[in-house]
Design an enzyme around this catalytic site. Structure first.
Site, PDB file in Angstrom:
ATOM      1  CB  SER A   9      -2.798  -6.888  -8.490  1.00 29.85           C
ATOM      2  OG  SER A   9      -1.807  -7.778  -8.953  1.00 29.85           O
ATOM      3  CE1 TYR A  40      -3.430 -10.152  -3.822  1.00 29.49           C
ATOM      4  CE2 TYR A  40      -2.772 -10.465  -6.107  1.00 29.49           C
ATOM      5  CZ  TYR A  40      -2.738  -9.724  -4.935  1.00 29.49           C
ATOM      6  OH  TYR A  40      -2.007  -8.561  -4.892  1.00 29.49           O
ATOM      7  N   GLY A  97       6.003  -1.822   2.848  1.00 30.12           N
ATOM      8  CA  GLY A  97       5.880  -1.939   1.404  1.00 30.12           C
ATOM      9  C   GLY A  97       5.306  -0.718   0.692  1.00 30.12           C
ATOM     10  CB  ILE A  98       2.828  -0.544  -2.091  1.00 31.65           C
ATOM     11  CG1 ILE A  98       3.626  -1.501  -3.006  1.00 31.65           C
ATOM     12  CG2 ILE A  98       2.143   0.530  -2.926  1.00 31.65           C
ATOM     13  CD1 ILE A  98       2.757  -2.373  -3.930  1.00 31.65           C
ATOM     14  N   GLY A  99       2.361   0.742   0.851  1.00 33.38           N
ATOM     15  CA  GLY A  99       1.644   1.696   1.705  1.00 33.38           C
ATOM     16  C   GLY A  99       2.599   2.639   2.424  1.00 33.38           C
ATOM     17  CB  THR A 121      -5.546   0.907   4.522  1.00 28.54           C
ATOM     18  OG1 THR A 121      -5.519   0.435   3.171  1.00 28.54           O
ATOM     19  CG2 THR A 121      -6.761   1.784   4.756  1.00 28.54           C
ATOM     20  N   GLY A 122      -2.602  -0.045   5.344  1.00 32.23           N
ATOM     21  CA  GLY A 122      -1.411  -0.863   5.064  1.00 32.23           C
ATOM     22  C   GLY A 122      -0.167  -0.005   4.983  1.00 32.23           C
ATOM     23  CB  ALA A 123       0.546   3.326   6.352  1.00 28.54           C
ATOM     24  CB  SER A 124       2.819  -1.092   9.121  1.00 28.06           C
ATOM     25  OG  SER A 124       2.249  -2.239   8.526  1.00 28.06           O
TER      26      SER A 124
HETATM   27  N1  LIG Z   1       4.176  -6.670  -3.708  1.00 29.11           N
HETATM   28  C1  LIG Z   1       3.622  -7.044  -4.853  1.00 29.11           C
HETATM   29  O1  LIG Z   1       4.279  -7.752  -5.650  1.00 29.11           O
HETATM   30  C2  LIG Z   1       2.231  -6.579  -5.201  1.00 29.11           C
HETATM   31  C3  LIG Z   1       1.823  -6.683  -6.553  1.00 29.11           C
HETATM   32  C4  LIG Z   1       0.546  -6.235  -6.891  1.00 29.11           C
HETATM   33  C5  LIG Z   1      -0.304  -5.726  -5.933  1.00 29.11           C
HETATM   34  N2  LIG Z   1       0.105  -5.669  -4.633  1.00 29.11           N
HETATM   35  C6  LIG Z   1      -0.843  -5.119  -3.654  1.00 29.11           C
HETATM   36  O2  LIG Z   1      -0.257  -3.998  -3.037  1.00 29.11           O
HETATM   37  C7  LIG Z   1      -0.835  -3.799  -1.740  1.00 29.11           C
HETATM   38  C8  LIG Z   1       0.269  -3.599  -0.722  1.00 29.11           C
HETATM   39  O3  LIG Z   1       1.042  -4.792  -0.650  1.00 29.11           O
HETATM   40  P1  LIG Z   1       2.618  -4.771  -0.349  1.00 29.11           P
HETATM   41  O4  LIG Z   1       3.278  -5.451  -1.478  1.00 29.11           O
HETATM   42  O5  LIG Z   1       3.063  -3.448   0.077  1.00 29.11           O
HETATM   43  O6  LIG Z   1       2.626  -5.830   0.876  1.00 29.11           O
HETATM   44  P2  LIG Z   1       3.247  -5.735   2.362  1.00 29.11           P
HETATM   45  O7  LIG Z   1       4.613  -5.157   2.323  1.00 29.11           O
HETATM   46  O8  LIG Z   1       3.058  -7.097   2.939  1.00 29.11           O
HETATM   47  O9  LIG Z   1       2.273  -4.693   3.094  1.00 29.11           O
HETATM   48  C9  LIG Z   1       0.925  -5.033   3.342  1.00 29.11           C
HETATM   49  C10 LIG Z   1       0.320  -3.996   4.266  1.00 29.11           C
HETATM   50  O10 LIG Z   1      -1.061  -4.365   4.511  1.00 29.11           O
HETATM   51  C11 LIG Z   1      -1.287  -4.344   5.903  1.00 29.11           C
HETATM   52  N3  LIG Z   1      -2.324  -5.316   6.270  1.00 29.11           N
HETATM   53  C12 LIG Z   1      -2.354  -6.638   5.976  1.00 29.11           C
HETATM   54  N4  LIG Z   1      -3.430  -7.207   6.561  1.00 29.11           N
HETATM   55  C13 LIG Z   1      -4.080  -6.217   7.229  1.00 29.11           C
HETATM   56  C14 LIG Z   1      -5.231  -6.183   8.056  1.00 29.11           C
HETATM   57  N5  LIG Z   1      -5.946  -7.292   8.333  1.00 29.11           N
HETATM   58  N6  LIG Z   1      -5.620  -4.999   8.588  1.00 29.11           N
HETATM   59  C15 LIG Z   1      -4.901  -3.870   8.352  1.00 29.11           C
HETATM   60  N7  LIG Z   1      -3.789  -3.845   7.596  1.00 29.11           N
HETATM   61  C16 LIG Z   1      -3.377  -5.006   7.048  1.00 29.11           C
HETATM   62  C17 LIG Z   1       0.064  -4.696   6.539  1.00 29.11           C
HETATM   63  O11 LIG Z   1       0.168  -4.116   7.842  1.00 29.11           O
HETATM   64  P3  LIG Z   1       0.089  -4.914   9.229  1.00 29.11           P
HETATM   65  O12 LIG Z   1       0.702  -6.267   9.031  1.00 29.11           O
HETATM   66  O13 LIG Z   1       0.867  -4.017  10.168  1.00 29.11           O
HETATM   67  O14 LIG Z   1      -1.375  -4.948   9.553  1.00 29.11           O
HETATM   68  C18 LIG Z   1       1.018  -3.939   5.601  1.00 29.11           C
HETATM   69  O15 LIG Z   1       1.135  -2.596   6.004  1.00 29.11           O
HETATM   70  C19 LIG Z   1      -1.719  -5.040  -1.495  1.00 29.11           C
HETATM   71  O16 LIG Z   1      -3.063  -4.704  -1.737  1.00 29.11           O
HETATM   72  C20 LIG Z   1      -1.211  -6.037  -2.513  1.00 29.11           C
HETATM   73  O17 LIG Z   1      -2.217  -6.967  -2.872  1.00 29.11           O
HETATM   74  C21 LIG Z   1       1.353  -6.075  -4.253  1.00 29.11           C
END
Ligand SMILES: NC(=O)c1ccc[n+]([C@@H]2O[C@H](COP(=O)([O-])OP(=O)(O)OC[C@H]3O[C@@H](n4cnc5c(N)ncnc54)[C@H](OP(=O)(O)O)[C@@H]3O)[C@@H](O)[C@H]2O)c1
Length: 267
Positions: free
Chosen positions: A145, A158, A19-21, A14-17
């Site tokens: 996190s 959060y 960042g980390i996904g 999930t969230g594969a579009s």
């Molecule tokens: N980046 C950091 O510093 C950090 C640190 C600790 C933990 N995290 C965690 O890591 C995970 C990934 O975050 P990221 O940093 O990769 O952020 P990101 O680049 O913003 O990616 C977030 C992903 O979640 C998807 N998403 C958001 N809302 C959604 C919804 N309602 N339904 C389905 N998909 C949804 C987005 O896709 P769409 O917009 O296409 O739906 C996107 O693919 C999150 O759980 C975040 O809390 C991040």
């Protein structure tokens, strides 16, 4: 860890579009998995699926879904079942943070946030773990996190949401691991992605020192290795590991003092 049956296996992310996904999608495909890519932006997912097919020769399926909708997990499960796909690895990664105060934010916004970060994550684990137990093979990564160990941010859900993911993941790992189904709570710290653009805090976090940051590819690679090694919790990177240990050991009053003083997202 033993494999119960032959490859190819399939990973649903999930969230594969972004960042980390997105990095998890590449990591699992590179390791020989077919992938099911879930997020709201279908056009981005289609581009990513085409790239994954071309680069790794893996099957890559796309499911456009909004995980803030209560019926989304069941619809994802039904779609996957209708295609005859068995999900062997589940990566619950979709997430975001809200940078507004608790009281000033509408209930609908809070409700959707909890649905994405917690309820949908638990529901997907519940739906897919049954088949994993039957087949005696499964790998689940739930993205928590370092915020699960940190002092709270004023008015933010959060840290609480990520603490839930950390605790829940360890609980189900204890129950499932006897069936060769392992669940890892992955705890990244600051990671380059779209996260802080979505949150509206990019300018503020850009002031943080470089040593605090990791790239999403390393976070995903470490997450893959951790779940394959059966680790219930994995904190990404030495800096985050050290800081999380210190923060966990702090007396509550010190943590509360630091929480009151932190200004990363409020300046
Ligand atoms: N980046 C950091 O510093 C950090 C640190 C600790 C933990 N995290 C965690 O890591 C995970 C990934 O975050 P990221 O940093 O990769 O952020 P990101 O680049 O913003 O990616 C977030 C992903 O979640 C998807 N998403 C958001 N809302 C959604 C919804 N309602 N339904 C389905 N998909 C949804 C987005 O896709 P769409 O917009 O296409 O739906 C996107 O693919 C999150 O759980 C975040 O809390 C991040």
């Amino acid at each position: 860890m033993t494999d119960a049956y032959e490859s190819p296996k399939t990973a649903l992310i999930t969230g594969a579009s972004a960042g980390i996904g997105l990095s998890f999608a590449h990591e699992f495909a590179e390791q020989g998995f077919d992938v099911v890519l879930v997020a709201r932006r279908e056009d981005k997912l289609n581009e990513i699926a085409a790239e994954i097919k071309a680069r790794y020769g893996a099957m890559a399926y796309v499911i456009a879904s909004d995980l803030s909708e209560a019926d989304a997990p069941q619809a994802i499960f039904d779609t996957v079942a209708a295609k005859g796909i068995q999900v062997d690895a589940l990566i619950n990664n979709a997430g975001y943070a809200i940078d507004d105060g608790f009281a000033e934010t509408t209930w609908d916004t809070h409700k959707r946030f909890i649905q994405v970060l917690n309820t949908s994550l638990v529901h997907l684990c519940h739906l897919f773990s049954e088949g994993m137990i039957e087949r005696q093979y499964g790998r689940i990564i739930n993205i928590a996190s370092v915020a699960a160990f940190s002092p709270q941010y004023k008015g933010s859900l959060y840290g609480a949401a990520k603490s839930f993911v950390l605790d829940f993941s360890q609980a189900i790992d204890m129950e499932l691991k006897g069936h060769n189904v392992f669940c890892t709570a992955l705890c990244p710290g600051f990671t380059y992605s779209e996260f802080h653009e979505v949150m509206g805090t990019r300018e503020a976090v850009n002031r943080l020192p470089k040593f605090l940051w990791m790239d999403s590819q390393t976070v995903a690679k470490e997450g893959y290795d951790a779940v394959m090694a059966g680790k219930p919790v994995y904190i990404n990177g030495l800096v985050n590991q050290g800081m999380s240990q210190v923060m966990s050991a702090l007396p509550l009053r010190v943590k509360q003092f630091l929480a009151d003083k932190q200004t990363i997202f409020t300046d």
